[in-house]
Write a protein that holds these residues in place. Structure first.
Motif, PDB file in Angstrom:
ATOM      1  N   PRO A 204      48.663  32.721  47.541  1.00 30.65           N
ATOM      2  CA  PRO A 204      47.777  33.199  46.475  1.00 30.65           C
ATOM      3  C   PRO A 204      48.391  34.358  45.697  1.00 30.65           C
ATOM      4  O   PRO A 204      49.228  35.108  46.204  1.00 30.65           O
ATOM      5  CB  PRO A 204      46.524  33.663  47.240  1.00 30.65           C
ATOM      6  N   ASN A 208      44.184  38.111  44.855  1.00 32.02           N
ATOM      7  CA  ASN A 208      43.543  36.790  44.889  1.00 32.02           C
ATOM      8  C   ASN A 208      43.080  36.330  43.501  1.00 32.02           C
ATOM      9  O   ASN A 208      42.136  35.543  43.373  1.00 32.02           O
ATOM     10  CB  ASN A 208      42.362  36.777  45.863  1.00 32.02           C
ATOM     11  N   GLY A 211      42.139  32.741  42.704  1.00 26.84           N
ATOM     12  CA  GLY A 211      41.561  32.155  43.915  1.00 26.84           C
ATOM     13  C   GLY A 211      42.437  31.077  44.511  1.00 26.84           C
ATOM     14  O   GLY A 211      43.656  31.228  44.616  1.00 26.84           O
ATOM     15  N   SER A 212      41.826  29.976  44.903  1.00 26.35           N
ATOM     16  CA  SER A 212      42.569  28.862  45.492  1.00 26.35           C
ATOM     17  C   SER A 212      43.188  27.959  44.438  1.00 26.35           C
ATOM     18  O   SER A 212      43.859  26.985  44.777  1.00 26.35           O
ATOM     19  CB  SER A 212      41.633  28.038  46.381  1.00 26.35           C
ATOM     20  N   GLU A 215      48.762  29.275  43.114  1.00 24.38           N
ATOM     21  CA  GLU A 215      49.613  29.749  44.197  1.00 24.38           C
ATOM     22  C   GLU A 215      51.042  29.898  43.697  1.00 24.38           C
ATOM     23  O   GLU A 215      51.500  29.120  42.859  1.00 24.38           O
ATOM     24  CB  GLU A 215      49.604  28.766  45.376  1.00 24.38           C
TER      25      GLU A 215
END
Length: 387
Positions: A204, A208, A211-212, A215
Motif C-alpha cells: 500500500p 494508506n 486503500g486497497s 499498491e
C-alpha cells in the motif's frame, strides 16, 4: 478486461496534450492520462502523467518544465531547437497538466499525494511548480532520492558524464565552466524536492492513500529505484502504471542490465494485469508478451556486443558499430545514452567472463571476447537473473 476509455482532449500536433480517462467495470478506481510536452532529445518524447482517483487523488509523475528544454537540451549541445518546438509556450507542460486536471474535474490544489516512478528529469522536475499550488505529500523510492533531492544533481550528472565518456572512448560533452554553473545554478536548485514519504518495500501507498486500490511494486533496472503502481481490486485484472521500465515500441535504456533483466522476468510472470500504462509511447495490452520480447531484445543485443569484441574495442566503438542500433550513432557526437547502453551490456558480459578488460588507453577501457560460446554465457546470465 472490460476497460472504458473516454478522450477528454485529443493529442496536439507537437505530440502532447492528450487527456483520456480510463475506467474498469466494477472498479471504484479511475485513471486519467495527461500527456505533457517533452522533446525527443530527452528520451522517447511526450511524458504521460497519470491521475488516480481512489478515494484520494494521486498524481503519478510530473513531467518537465518547458522553459528548461531550450537551455538544457539544445543550447547545451549547440543544436537549434526544431521548428515544430520553436514557438511553444514556456509554461506548456504546466498548462497541459492544469487544464488536463480541470477536464477530469480537479485542480492542482486537490492532489493528495505525488508519486514519482523514478528520478529522471522528465518525471519530477515540474514538481516544485505543482507544490507551490498544493499541500500534497511526495513519495519516491529511497534509491532514487539522490538525484531527486540533491539541488545540484543536474549539474553533477552533466559533469560526471565527462569522465564516463572518457572511459567509453566517447567524445566528451562541453565542460561546465563557472559561468555555466552560475547561469543554470539558480534555476536547477529550484527543481530539487524533499521526499517526505520514502518508499522501500512493496504494498500500500504511504498513509494508506488509495486503500486497497493502489499498491507499489519495485521494478529496478531502468534506475535503481524504479517503481510501478498496480491500480484496481486484487480479485480483478488491474492496471499497471509502469514509468519507463517497460515501453512500446522502444526499449528503455537500462541503468544496470542484470537488475533490469530480473524485472523483465518478473513482469513476464506477473499475473492479473490487464493493461499497462507506461510513461512514454503506447499502452501495452500484453504485458507478458512485451516483457518477453524485451528479454529477447537484450539477448540479441548481448550477442551483438559479444561479437563486436572479437577484436579489442571500446564501448563507444561497440555503440557506433554499423547495425548495432536501429539508428545510426555518429562516432564524432556525444551520445551518452547510446554509449551507456553498450557499456551496460559489456559490463554484464564481463561479469560472466564472456569478455575481459584487456587494456586502458588514455583512460578508455578496451574489451575483448574471452570465450567463444555465447549461449552458455547467456544461460548463466538468465540463472543470475533468477530464471
Amino acid at each position: 478486461m472490460n476497460i472504458k476509455e473516454t478522450i477528454l482532449r485529443p493529442r496536439a500536433k507537437h505530440g502532447s496534450g492528450l487527456v483520456r480517462k480510463i475506467t474498469q467495470e466494477g472498479s471504484p478506481a479511475a485513471v486519467t492520462q495527461i500527456t505533457t510536452f517533452c522533446p525527443d532529445r530527452v528520451g522517447p518524447g511526450a511524458t504521460h502523467l497519470y491521475l488516480i482517483e481512489a478515494g484520494e487523488l494521486i498524481l503519478v509523475d510530473t513531467g518537465l518544465p518547458t522553459q528548461l528544454v531550450k537551455p538544457l537540451f539544445y543550447d547545451a549541445f549547440h543544436q537549434p531547437v526544431p521548428s515544430r518546438f520553436a514557438d511553444l509556450p514556456q509554461d506548456l507542460s504546466l498548462r497541459e497538466l492544469t487544464t488536463g486536471l480541470n477536464l477530469a474535474g480537479y485542480a492542482l490544489e486537490d492532489i493528495d499525494l505525488l508519486v514519482l516512478t523514478h528520478g529522471h528529469w522528465d518525471h519530477f522536475m515540474l514538481a516544485r511548480a505543482i507544490m507551490e499550488r498544493c499541500q500534497a505529500r511526495i513519495a519516491a523510492h529511497l534509491l532514487d532520492t539522490p538525484r531527486i533531492c540533491n539541488p545540484w544533481a543536474l549539474l553533477l550528472f552533466w559533469e560526471s558524464r565527462r569522465e564516463e565518456a572518457r572511459g567509453m572512448g566517447m567524445p566528451s560533452p562541453p565542460s561546465l565552466n563557472q559561468e555555466t554553473v552560475r547561469r543554470f545554478g539558480s534555476e536547477v536548485m529550484k527543481l530539487s524536492l524533499r521526499i517526505d514519504r520514502p518508499l522501500n518495500g512493496e504494498g500500500p501507498l504511504p498513509d494508506n492513500l488509495g486503500g486497497s486500490m493502489v499498491e507499489t511494486i519495485n521494478l529496478p533496472g531502468h534506475s535503481p529505484g524504479s517503481i510501478g503502481l498496480l491500480v484496481g481490486a486484487r480479485e480483478r485484472e488491474r492496471l499497471l502504471i509502469s514509468g519507463d521500465v517497460i515501453l512500446a515500441p522502444i526499449s528503455p535504456i537500462p541503468h544496470e542490465l542484470l537488475p533490469y533483466l530480473r524485472t523483465l522476468l518478473r513482469l513476464r510472470g506477473l499475473e492479473g494485469v490487464g493493461l499497462t500504462l507506461p510513461a512514454h509511447g503506447d499502452e501495452i495490452r500484453d504485458l507478458k508478451g512485451r516483457a518477453g520480447s524485451l528479454l529477447e531484445h537484450h539477448h540479441l543485443r548481448l550477442k551483438k556486443t559479444f561479437e563486436a569484441c572479437a577484436e579489442p574495442v571500446s564501448a563507444w566503438q561497440v555503440a557506433t558499430r554499423k547495425g548495432y542500433y536501429d539508428i545510426v550513432v555518429a562516432p564524432d557526437e556525444f551520445n551518452f545514452l547510446a554509449g551507456r547502453e553498450a557499456y551496460a551490456h559489456l559490463d554484464l558480459l564481463r561479469s560472466v567472463n564472456l569478455v575481459e578488460l584487456v587494456d586502458i588507453q588514455e583512460g578508455c577501457q578496451i574489451f575483448r571476447a574471452a570465450k567463444e560460446d555465447f549461449e552458455t554465457g547467456w544461460q548463466l546470465i538468465l540463472k543470475l537473473a533468477g530464471s
